[in-house]
Write a protein that holds these residues in place. Structure first.
Motif, PDB file in Angstrom:
ATOM      1  N   ALA A  43      -1.831   7.507  10.300  1.00 26.53           N
ATOM      2  CA  ALA A  43      -2.180   7.678   8.230  1.00 26.53           C
ATOM      3  C   ALA A  43      -0.333   7.115   8.192  1.00 26.53           C
ATOM      4  N   TRP A  44       0.925   7.470   8.382  1.00 26.94           N
ATOM      5  CA  TRP A  44       1.942   7.314   7.776  1.00 26.94           C
ATOM      6  C   TRP A  44       2.388   5.589   8.374  1.00 26.94           C
ATOM      7  N   LEU A  45       2.294   5.331   9.572  1.00 21.91           N
ATOM      8  CA  LEU A  45       2.836   3.831   9.631  1.00 21.91           C
ATOM      9  C   LEU A  45       1.353   3.208   9.451  1.00 21.91           C
ATOM     10  N   ALA A  46       0.615   3.701   9.096  1.00 20.32           N
ATOM     11  CA  ALA A  46      -0.675   2.415   8.106  1.00 20.32           C
ATOM     12  C   ALA A  46       0.100   2.961   6.877  1.00 20.32           C
ATOM     13  N   ALA A  47      -0.289   3.560   6.068  1.00 18.43           N
ATOM     14  CA  ALA A  47       0.561   2.980   4.465  1.00 18.43           C
ATOM     15  C   ALA A  47       1.810   2.372   4.709  1.00 18.43           C
ATOM     16  N   ALA A  48       2.746   2.728   5.882  1.00 20.54           N
ATOM     17  CA  ALA A  48       4.290   1.781   6.126  1.00 20.54           C
ATOM     18  C   ALA A  48       3.819   0.416   6.000  1.00 20.54           C
ATOM     19  N   VAL A  49       2.828   0.332   6.682  1.00 22.46           N
ATOM     20  CA  VAL A  49       2.418  -1.186   6.642  1.00 22.46           C
ATOM     21  C   VAL A  49       1.651  -1.480   5.421  1.00 22.46           C
ATOM     22  N   LEU A  50       1.109  -1.223   4.930  1.00 20.19           N
ATOM     23  CA  LEU A  50       0.800  -1.701   3.600  1.00 20.19           C
ATOM     24  C   LEU A  50       1.416  -1.987   2.411  1.00 20.19           C
ATOM     25  N   ASN A  51       2.779  -1.124   2.808  1.00 16.93           N
ATOM     26  CA  ASN A  51       3.872  -1.047   1.709  1.00 16.93           C
ATOM     27  C   ASN A  51       4.196  -2.779   2.230  1.00 16.93           C
ATOM     28  N   TRP A  52       4.709  -2.515   3.039  1.00 16.21           N
ATOM     29  CA  TRP A  52       5.221  -3.448   3.688  1.00 16.21           C
ATOM     30  C   TRP A  52       4.072  -5.041   3.283  1.00 16.21           C
ATOM     31  N   ASN A  53       3.255  -5.164   3.732  1.00 11.99           N
ATOM     32  CA  ASN A  53       1.912  -6.459   3.358  1.00 11.99           C
ATOM     33  C   ASN A  53       2.740  -6.816   1.513  1.00 11.99           C
ATOM     34  N   GLY A  54       2.524  -5.372   1.043  1.00 14.87           N
ATOM     35  CA  GLY A  54       2.528  -5.136   0.166  1.00 14.87           C
ATOM     36  C   GLY A  54       3.651  -5.668  -1.298  1.00 14.87           C
ATOM     37  N   ARG A  55       4.815  -5.696  -0.843  1.00 17.56           N
ATOM     38  CA  ARG A  55       6.604  -6.421  -0.751  1.00 17.56           C
ATOM     39  C   ARG A  55       6.444  -6.789  -2.002  1.00 17.56           C
ATOM     40  N   ASN A  56       5.649  -8.021  -2.145  1.00 17.85           N
ATOM     41  CA  ASN A  56       5.801  -9.073  -2.934  1.00 17.85           C
ATOM     42  C   ASN A  56       5.483  -8.583  -3.668  1.00 17.85           C
ATOM     43  N   THR A  57       4.667  -8.062  -3.866  1.00 19.10           N
ATOM     44  CA  THR A  57       3.873  -7.502  -5.471  1.00 19.10           C
ATOM     45  C   THR A  57       4.534  -6.304  -6.175  1.00 19.10           C
ATOM     46  N   VAL A  58       4.272  -6.822  -7.310  1.00 17.62           N
ATOM     47  CA  VAL A  58       4.325  -5.904  -7.793  1.00 17.62           C
ATOM     48  C   VAL A  58       3.657  -4.455  -8.773  1.00 17.62           C
ATOM     49  N   LEU A  59       4.770  -3.559  -8.361  1.00 15.94           N
ATOM     50  CA  LEU A  59       3.817  -2.169  -8.418  1.00 15.94           C
ATOM     51  C   LEU A  59       3.184  -1.724 -10.272  1.00 15.94           C
ATOM     52  N   GLY A  60       2.263  -1.413 -10.098  1.00 11.76           N
ATOM     53  CA  GLY A  60       1.832  -0.694 -11.148  1.00 11.76           C
ATOM     54  C   GLY A  60       0.673  -1.774 -11.617  1.00 11.76           C
ATOM     55  N   GLY A  61       0.720  -1.698 -12.981  1.00 14.91           N
ATOM     56  CA  GLY A  61      -0.603  -2.803 -13.910  1.00 14.91           C
ATOM     57  C   GLY A  61      -1.425  -3.280 -13.074  1.00 14.91           C
ATOM     58  N   VAL A  62      -2.586  -3.782 -12.942  1.00 17.93           N
ATOM     59  CA  VAL A  62      -3.925  -4.059 -12.636  1.00 17.93           C
ATOM     60  C   VAL A  62      -3.741  -3.992 -10.349  1.00 17.93           C
ATOM     61  N   TYR A  63      -3.353  -5.089 -10.476  1.00 16.31           N
ATOM     62  CA  TYR A  63      -3.363  -5.549  -9.428  1.00 16.31           C
ATOM     63  C   TYR A  63      -2.427  -4.263  -7.887  1.00 16.31           C
ATOM     64  N   GLY A  64      -1.390  -3.424  -8.760  1.00 21.05           N
ATOM     65  CA  GLY A  64      -0.504  -3.056  -7.987  1.00 21.05           C
ATOM     66  C   GLY A  64      -1.285  -1.292  -8.394  1.00 21.05           C
ATOM     67  N   ARG A  65      -1.578  -1.391  -8.943  1.00 20.56           N
ATOM     68  CA  ARG A  65      -2.163   0.346  -9.432  1.00 20.56           C
ATOM     69  C   ARG A  65      -2.306   0.718  -7.944  1.00 20.56           C
ATOM     70  N   PRO A  66      -3.597   0.338  -7.406  1.00 26.35           N
ATOM     71  CA  PRO A  66      -4.218   1.261  -6.002  1.00 26.35           C
ATOM     72  C   PRO A  66      -2.695   1.167  -4.664  1.00 26.35           C
ATOM     73  N   LEU A  67      -1.573   0.777  -4.948  1.00 31.84           N
ATOM     74  CA  LEU A  67      -0.713   0.526  -3.728  1.00 31.84           C
ATOM     75  C   LEU A  67       0.724   1.802  -4.741  1.00 31.84           C
ATOM     76  N   VAL A  68       0.482   1.922  -6.033  1.00 26.50           N
ATOM     77  CA  VAL A  68       1.357   3.003  -6.512  1.00 26.50           C
ATOM     78  C   VAL A  68       0.514   4.561  -6.618  1.00 26.50           C
ATOM     79  N   ASN A  69      -1.059   4.164  -6.829  1.00 28.44           N
ATOM     80  CA  ASN A  69      -1.104   5.709  -6.269  1.00 28.44           C
ATOM     81  C   ASN A  69      -1.518   6.251  -5.182  1.00 28.44           C
ATOM     82  N   LEU A  70      -1.310   5.239  -3.743  1.00 23.87           N
ATOM     83  CA  LEU A  70      -2.214   6.126  -2.974  1.00 23.87           C
ATOM     84  C   LEU A  70      -0.380   6.487  -2.508  1.00 23.87           C
ATOM     85  N   ASN A  71       1.230   5.489  -2.577  1.00 17.28           N
ATOM     86  CA  ASN A  71       2.228   6.149  -2.437  1.00 17.28           C
ATOM     87  C   ASN A  71       2.500   7.408  -3.138  1.00 17.28           C
TER      88      ASN A  71
END
Length: 130
Positions: A52-80
């Motif tokens: 689970a931790w590695l899956a979240a790490a990969v998701l964060n790494w793949n989303g590193r160029n996404t703006v956190l927050g807003g419409v598209y980055g909200r799921p990544l913020v909620n997960l973390n």
């Protein structure tokens, strides 16, 4: 200059990847030290947590160029936010006062605070625009 979202995502990915790899390969030795009386045969639980931790790490790494927050980055913020907030509360509530426990609790609390601020205040990347 690195955008704020990219720095947060990279640090989170490195932290989760580090503890994920540690638990993936060392859970049979680490869990009995962290939890008194934990059987060495229960290493599968640590490896499941590592997945689970590695899956979240990969998701964060793949989303590193996404703006956190807003419409598209909200799921990544909620997960973390949920991962770090619940993890920090669980570790703090565990009653285990060892150094390793606090080495996990302090960064998780800090990341929970950061992602909470991002969730409530929105993305900060507009501050870095020149």
């Amino acid at each position: 200059m690195t955008p704020v979202s990219a720095a947060i995502s990279r640090l989170s990915a490195l932290y989760l990847g580090g503890i994920g790899l540690t638990f993936l390969f060392g859970s049979d030795a680490l869990l009995p030290v962290l939890i008194a009386g934990y059987p060495a045969e229960g290493a599968w639980l640590g490896q499941l947590l590592a997945a689970a931790w590695l899956a979240a790490a990969v998701l964060n790494w793949n989303g590193r160029n996404t703006v956190l927050g807003g419409v598209y980055g909200r799921p990544l913020v909620n997960l973390n936010l949920l991962l770090y907030f619940i993890g920090a509360l669980g570790l703090a509530k565990s009653g285990a006062g060892g150094l390793v426990t606090w080495m996990l609790t302090a960064p998780m609390s800090l990341f929970a605070l950061v992602y909470g601020v991002v969730l409530l205040r929105g993305p900060f990347d507009s501050l870095t625009a020149e």
